[in-house]
Design an enzyme around this catalytic site. Structure first.
Site, mmCIF file in Angstrom:
data_model
loop_
_atom_site.group_PDB
_atom_site.id
_atom_site.type_symbol
_atom_site.label_atom_id
_atom_site.label_comp_id
_atom_site.label_asym_id
_atom_site.label_seq_id
_atom_site.Cartn_x
_atom_site.Cartn_y
_atom_site.Cartn_z
ATOM 1 N N HIS A 98 75.969 -41.470 -58.838
ATOM 2 C CA HIS A 98 75.720 -42.154 -60.113
ATOM 3 C C HIS A 98 74.357 -41.734 -60.656
ATOM 4 O O HIS A 98 73.426 -41.454 -59.882
ATOM 5 C CB HIS A 98 75.820 -43.677 -59.962
ATOM 6 C CG HIS A 98 74.711 -44.306 -59.174
ATOM 7 N ND1 HIS A 98 73.525 -44.687 -59.754
ATOM 8 C CD2 HIS A 98 74.616 -44.606 -57.852
ATOM 9 C CE1 HIS A 98 72.739 -45.217 -58.809
ATOM 10 N NE2 HIS A 98 73.368 -45.175 -57.651
ATOM 11 N N ASP A 150 72.798 -43.548 -63.287
ATOM 12 C CA ASP A 150 72.066 -44.662 -63.897
ATOM 13 C C ASP A 150 71.051 -45.188 -62.882
ATOM 14 O O ASP A 150 71.160 -44.909 -61.681
ATOM 15 C CB ASP A 150 73.020 -45.782 -64.332
ATOM 16 C CG ASP A 150 73.852 -46.320 -63.189
ATOM 17 O OD1 ASP A 150 74.398 -45.495 -62.408
ATOM 18 O OD2 ASP A 150 73.953 -47.552 -63.038
ATOM 19 N N ASP A 170 67.638 -42.796 -55.719
ATOM 20 C CA ASP A 170 68.818 -43.625 -56.034
ATOM 21 C C ASP A 170 69.216 -43.435 -57.478
ATOM 22 O O ASP A 170 68.815 -44.185 -58.328
ATOM 23 C CB ASP A 170 68.490 -45.099 -55.721
ATOM 24 C CG ASP A 170 69.659 -46.041 -55.989
ATOM 25 O OD1 ASP A 170 70.798 -45.557 -56.111
ATOM 26 O OD2 ASP A 170 69.415 -47.256 -56.091
ATOM 27 N N GLU A 186 76.622 -47.694 -62.149
ATOM 28 C CA GLU A 186 76.660 -48.232 -60.783
ATOM 29 C C GLU A 186 75.753 -49.448 -60.620
ATOM 30 O O GLU A 186 76.153 -50.452 -60.029
ATOM 31 C CB GLU A 186 76.276 -47.133 -59.783
ATOM 32 C CG GLU A 186 76.667 -47.452 -58.331
ATOM 33 C CD GLU A 186 75.572 -48.171 -57.535
ATOM 34 O OE1 GLU A 186 75.867 -48.652 -56.431
ATOM 35 O OE2 GLU A 186 74.417 -48.275 -58.027
ATOM 36 N N GLU A 187 74.547 -49.370 -61.167
ATOM 37 C CA GLU A 187 73.582 -50.472 -60.992
ATOM 38 C C GLU A 187 74.016 -51.728 -61.747
ATOM 39 O O GLU A 187 73.482 -52.812 -61.516
ATOM 40 C CB GLU A 187 72.184 -50.034 -61.450
ATOM 41 C CG GLU A 187 71.619 -48.808 -60.737
ATOM 42 C CD GLU A 187 71.354 -49.010 -59.254
ATOM 43 O OE1 GLU A 187 71.584 -50.120 -58.738
ATOM 44 O OE2 GLU A 187 70.942 -48.049 -58.584
ATOM 45 N N ASP A 233 74.471 -42.338 -51.271
ATOM 46 C CA ASP A 233 73.761 -43.305 -52.106
ATOM 47 C C ASP A 233 73.137 -44.418 -51.271
ATOM 48 O O ASP A 233 73.383 -45.587 -51.488
ATOM 49 C CB ASP A 233 74.753 -43.889 -53.123
ATOM 50 C CG ASP A 233 74.047 -44.773 -54.136
ATOM 51 O OD1 ASP A 233 72.818 -44.646 -54.286
ATOM 52 O OD2 ASP A 233 74.727 -45.593 -54.764
ATOM 53 N N HIS A 261 65.263 -49.287 -55.991
ATOM 54 C CA HIS A 261 65.275 -50.559 -56.748
ATOM 55 C C HIS A 261 63.878 -51.169 -56.870
ATOM 56 O O HIS A 261 63.719 -52.194 -57.521
ATOM 57 C CB HIS A 261 66.211 -51.606 -56.129
ATOM 58 C CG HIS A 261 67.655 -51.283 -56.275
ATOM 59 N ND1 HIS A 261 68.606 -52.247 -56.486
ATOM 60 C CD2 HIS A 261 68.317 -50.098 -56.284
ATOM 61 C CE1 HIS A 261 69.798 -51.664 -56.574
ATOM 62 N NE2 HIS A 261 69.635 -50.364 -56.455
#
Lengths: 464, 464
Positions: free
Chosen positions: A89, A91, A122, A156-157, A185, A435
């Site tokens: 992903h 995003d 990520d 995804e997030e 991931d 994150h």
């Protein structure tokens, strides 16, 4: 080979503010740009690329935003070779310089061999590592040992909005020839030792709104005579988990798989230097003192985290406000065999119980805005063996066989819909800070990760 | 008379974003502009105006910002007349269109006789009403019945930073000839019946910080093994007040003046239509059902409000973050004879007790960032009588004799330093929404308030 291929760098990808969490048009435009850049990159690699329109995303406030396209790409269709589908992903989580980033989160910045930037680990770095591995074969003018497919998304997030419907629709088309699915991931659990991941936790994300009225109040003018929404909300959030991390929602542990002696032994076999872990995490003291307890509470027991409150005073300085309407946000990481809809019922009933005992005249509304299943794989599948061999070749060591406390719901989804083996091959080190502020990927991980994927292609060709 | 005098309108003053709460340079510049505009207005009225440099404001993060100047102005010095000093402030609470304002908070907008805008009632409207009353005498070419002084500041909403030092310094200079001090910075308790205010609550504003580390965590990667700062903070905030509004900090009620039968009778005399109050407040149900209980809990008992949390996730949408460092904000409205430093000790000790029982490895820091004394006046002073007569003249009714649940610390400060009678003559209606979204002043209140101040000058001349 297209001479422009060298231009696809992690720096350029990180520079795109592809935040899927904050539902605002500016970030959504960045997401579309991100997916277009990726599609262009794959086309230059020689892949057949389809950018699938995903329609609109309905937001809780009634508005809608367009979902960025999902990329489906194919490279090679030799029926004598195995076909590996790579999921990634592009995003990212929100990032704001003012939140404690030491560098601009959208300018990839190298410091001491670490590449800092939102999405570096990520998941933009690992996606590019896979692409780099493919282009290495191209650059050497060698045939790819396996057929490669890509499914790359941009939500995804935000819970992979609409992805499941697409995979369901493509089950007998795009996925018909796929033998294996690889996801990259998540992170290792050490700084230097690679890992293979065979399970992840799920996640149920809750919002609990307490409302007196839409307007805020002045605490001088109304303080003392109101059921204040913040007092209600703080009591509700305070009823969820005790100071030892134990979740207080009745019934929540009922379906958690009982622990066996055999399972405990698998945790004992894992390399985890607690001292190093504490240092790299910059956490003085964890809730538990042994490696086994820590691994179990990250992987095989549920956890509850309170993320924050929307609608209250959240800026620096002082403001004498009684917020009129506040939304508490928390989530529960789910483990096998917890059930998303049972958890939703348990949490809702618990909060209603607590709220009713307060005799508050405010209105409370509980909603579960995300419900993502946990996942666990069979580690005797072919590609687990291939991944172990590739790790031995590139890193000269056995991998840690681990689970991930994070939620990668597409692992579970691919397994349930496509019915093929799914493996997670992380590239990032334990301290990458996904994150978080100052997310990074080590230059070493990025380069050795590229080699690992190339070796994996070769091992898969042998074992298939 | 200067023809430009007509240009000083409430609309122009509301358009200046004079937010003193958010410590950022942009708003500070607006505050300086606001004070310059006001100084200019008073000069055109013929006043001798001094803009006093107040030096820098030290912020908790170590930075500093300049404090806007305080205006000291004088109009008339006839030794045969009494001298009334008017206090007002031109700074405002934060306002953001996105927080639920139906109109731009910095564009004064009339709807059904209501003038909406940040600062319309708190406190730009009342300051202009006083200026309008003075300029009415000027326009009629009549001598002012009293000598007038002005002290106008720009940091009230931030706790009147450095004002006390200035008043102390000017005690025997600017304030030497002052006989009475009038403040007009609060609201009536009904829609149509005027009031005179003889007491206000104080305020102790607290911040409690809980920190694991400066960075946030990903709830998948760390959820289950941390003492999460939000869990600690929610428990701390949840220990402060029960669901009936009773403050749970041990000892907090010890110094509250005991209630007498005589005092209860003063509340009985007050006009308060509970039904109308509920409707205008848009509150379905208060904590108490009788007029007397409601008034007592707004005026003569302390209250505790939780304002919000800094450092947690506060935006719309979902974010799976474990905040690494969070700051809870709450304040206690103080009543006679609670003592600011005793309250600071009680709250700190209580939070330390609650925190130590959690055995958390996080760090907790409690700080009281504002400590404002409650105030109560002698209502037999001359100017109380003059104000009552003026209200009878303009409104044809007796005023409600009230206290204010809000904090107007300068009332207490003027009484203690200048040793002169202080009166609060509110102009705004009960539903003006000061500090809230959609703050307004009624056109009727603004105009009748101007007349009231003019009548007050005449009554003062007679009684002095």
């Amino acid at each position: 080979m297209d001479p422009k291929l060298g231009r696809m760098t992690l720096k350029e990808w990180v520079a795109i503010e592809s935040d899927s969490v904050q539902p605002v048009p500016r970030f959504r435009q960045e997401l579309f740009r991100m997916m277009a850049v990726a599609a262009d990159t794959l086309q230059r690699l020689g892949a057949r690329v389809a950018s699938v329109d995903m329609g609109p995303q309905q937001l809780p406030d009634g508005q809608s935003l367009p979902i960025p396209p999902v990329i489906l790409a194919e490279l090679g269709s030799d029926p004598t070779k195995g076909t590996v589908c790579f999921y990634g992903h592009l995003d990212v989580q929100p990032a704001d310089r003012g939140d404690g980033w030491l560098t601009d989160p959208y300018v990839l910045t190298e410091v001491d061999g670490k590449l800092y930037g939102r999405g570096a680990t990520d998941n933009k770095g690992p996606v590019l590592a896979w692409i780099n591995a493919v282009s290495a074969f191209r650059a050497l003018e060698q045939d790819l040992p396996v057929n490669i497919k890509f499914i790359i998304e941009g939500m995804e997030e935000a819970g992979s909005v609409a992805l499941e419907e697409l995979v369901e629709k493509e089950k007998d088309r795009f996925f018909s020839g796929v033998d294996y699915i690889v996801i990259s991931d998540n992170l290792w659990i050490s700084q230097r030792k690679p890992a293979i991941t065979y399970g992840t936790r799920g996640n149920s994300y809750f919002m609990v709104e307490v409302k007196c009225r839409d307007q805020d109040f002045h605490s001088g003018t109304f303080g003392g005579i109101l059921h204040e929404p913040m007092a209600d909300l703080v009591a509700l959030l305070g009823s969820l988990v005790d100071s030892s991390g134990h979740i207080l929602v009745p019934g929540i542990y009922d379906e958690v798989v009982p622990l066996t002696e055999e399972e405990i032994n698998t945790y004992k076999a894992i390399h985890l230097d607690l001292e190093e872990y504490r240092n790299s995490s910059r956490v003085e003291k964890f809730l538990f003192d042994t490696k086994e307890e820590i691994l179990m509470h990250l992987w095989r027991y549920p956890s509850l985290s309170i993320h924050g409150i929307e609608g209250a005073f959240d800026e620096p300085g002082t403001k004498t406000v009684i917020p009129g309407r506040v939304i508490g946000k928390f989530s529960i990481r789910l483990v096998p065999h917890m059930n998303v809809s049972a958890v939703e019922k348990q949490v809702t009933r618990h909060l209603e119980d607590v709220f009713s005992k307060r005799n508050s005249s405010n209105k409370m509304v509980v909603s579960m805005t995300l419900g993502l299943h946990p996942w666990i794989a069979n580690i005797d599948d072919t590609q687990y063996l291939a991944a172990k061999r590739a790790i031995r070749t590139v890193f000269g060591t056995e991998p840690d066989m681990i689970r991930d406390g994070s939620t990668i719901p597409i692992a579970k989804m691919f397994q349930e819909i496509v019915h093929k083996s799914v493996v997670l091959i992380p590239l990032g080190a334990v301290d990458d800070g996904e994150h978080s502020q100052n997310e990074k990927i080590n230059r070493w991980n990025y380069i050795e990760g590229t080699k690992l994927f190339a070796a994996f292609f070769l091992e898969m060709a042998q074992l298939h």
